[in-house]
Write an enzyme that holds these catalytic residues in place. Structure first.
Site, short mmCIF file in Angstrom:
data_model
loop_
_atom_site.label_atom_id
_atom_site.label_comp_id
_atom_site.label_asym_id
_atom_site.label_seq_id
_atom_site.Cartn_x
_atom_site.Cartn_y
_atom_site.Cartn_z
N PRO A 43 0.84 -1.21 0.00
CA PRO A 43 0.00 0.00 0.00
C PRO A 43 0.87 1.25 0.00
CG PRO A 43 -0.64 -1.51 1.76
CD PRO A 43 0.62 -2.04 1.17
N GLU A 44 0.43 2.27 -0.72
CA GLU A 44 1.16 3.53 -0.72
C GLU A 44 0.45 4.49 0.24
OE1 GLU A 44 2.71 4.72 -4.53
OE2 GLU A 44 2.68 2.67 -5.27
N ARG A 82 12.82 9.41 11.15
CA ARG A 82 13.43 8.67 10.04
C ARG A 82 12.64 8.81 8.74
NH1 ARG A 82 13.64 4.72 14.10
NH2 ARG A 82 12.02 3.49 13.08
N ASN A 84 5.77 2.33 -5.45
CA ASN A 84 6.20 2.02 -6.80
C ASN A 84 5.32 2.64 -7.89
OD1 ASN A 84 7.90 0.93 -8.64
ND2 ASN A 84 7.48 -1.20 -8.15
N ARG A 118 13.45 -3.12 -6.81
CA ARG A 118 12.04 -2.96 -7.16
C ARG A 118 11.93 -2.71 -8.67
NH1 ARG A 118 8.66 -1.57 -2.93
NH2 ARG A 118 7.04 -2.06 -4.43
#
Ligand SMILES: [Zn+2]
Length: 266
Positions: free
Chosen positions: A2-3, A123, A164, A256
């Site tokens: 999931p983005e 981070r 992606n 990827r």
């Protein structure tokens, strides 16, 4: 995976379901059982997300951190006839008066402290979906990097929430070769990418799916998969570019799959 738009959408959905309510928390699978017991019966205050991370905040300062990883998913259910029996490996179940949700297969589902939340946030790069994000933080890292911009956009420490699909599509829309080194990107190019993400990602939050192809190109060859929106290049290896007809190329970049049009993106 999931983005970011999926996590923001989940935070909104969980607020709508649970915010301000005392909720029942359990772990039918058992792996989150001691933590669930501590949370059970507390008021769910709010959910929020940054990038691909989601936090649930409960009264008394308890915080649950969720990262879905590759396989994690929430499934909502109705509670009008009582909660249904759990199916499969339900790590965490939350039931409130307005509905319930089951979490299966997350990479992380853990009780954390405020300091641990801060540690995760420290981070993460800026998230285009958050108005409090400062794109300069991303620009500073990109502008001094020899890594390809296609990899930098996927690096959650540079920019949080981009995965992606958005990576491939936003670079296509900007006409930028994903192999270009970060330090060779012009500030105006970066500003264009950021502005495009700020425009595109909320559409994903609102609709629950990405919409990345401009109306004038949104016809012809179908999507790479049923029930998926059309893309310019993502998962279209060898298919003609929707704009120029050149076969879309792909390769593995930093583990990827990367997709681009060698003609439109130079
Ligand atoms: Zn093209």
């Amino acid at each position: 995976m999931p983005e970011g738009h999926t996590l923001h959408r989940l935070a909104l959905a969980h607020d709508a379901l649970f915010a301000g309510e005392g909720v029942r928390v359990s772990s039918p699978q058992g792996r989150f059982a001691p933590e669930a017991k501590r949370l059970d019966g507390r008021v769910f205050e709010r959910a929020d997300s940054w990038g691909k991370h989601l936090w649930h905040r409960y009264e008394g300062g308890a915080i649950v951190h969720v990262h879905l990883g590759l396989y994690g998913a929430f499934t909502d259910f109705e509670v009008s006839d009582g909660a249904p029996p759990p199916v499969g490996q339900v790590r965490m179940r939350i039931v409130g008066p307005r509905g319930g949700t089951d979490l299966r297969g997350p990479t992380a589902c853990e009780l954390v402290t405020e300091e641990e939340v801060d540690g995760v946030l420290a981070r993460l790069g800026p998230d285009p979906l958050r108005p409090d994000s400062d794109p300069d933080d991303a620009w500073r890292r990109i502008a001094r990097s020899r890594r390809p911009v296609g990899a930098l956009l996927m690096d959650q420490a540079v920019m949080a929430g981009v995965g992606n699909v958005y990576r491939a599509e936003v670079l296509f829309r900007a006409g930028i070769d994903p192999h270009r080194e970060g330090r060779d990107l012009a500030r105006t190019d970066f500003d264009g990418i950021w502005a495009d993400l700020v425009a595109l990602m909320p559409i994903g939050v609102e609709r629950g799916r990405m919409h990345v192809v401009r109306p004038e190109h949104d016809h012809g060859a179908p999507s790479y998969a049923e029930d998926r929106p059309r893309t310019y290049v993502y998962r279209r290896t060898g298919d003609p570019c929707r704009v120029c007809g050149t076969p879309v190329r792909s390769e593995v970049m930093e583990a990827r799959n990367l997709y681009w049009c060698p003609t439109c993106q130079s």
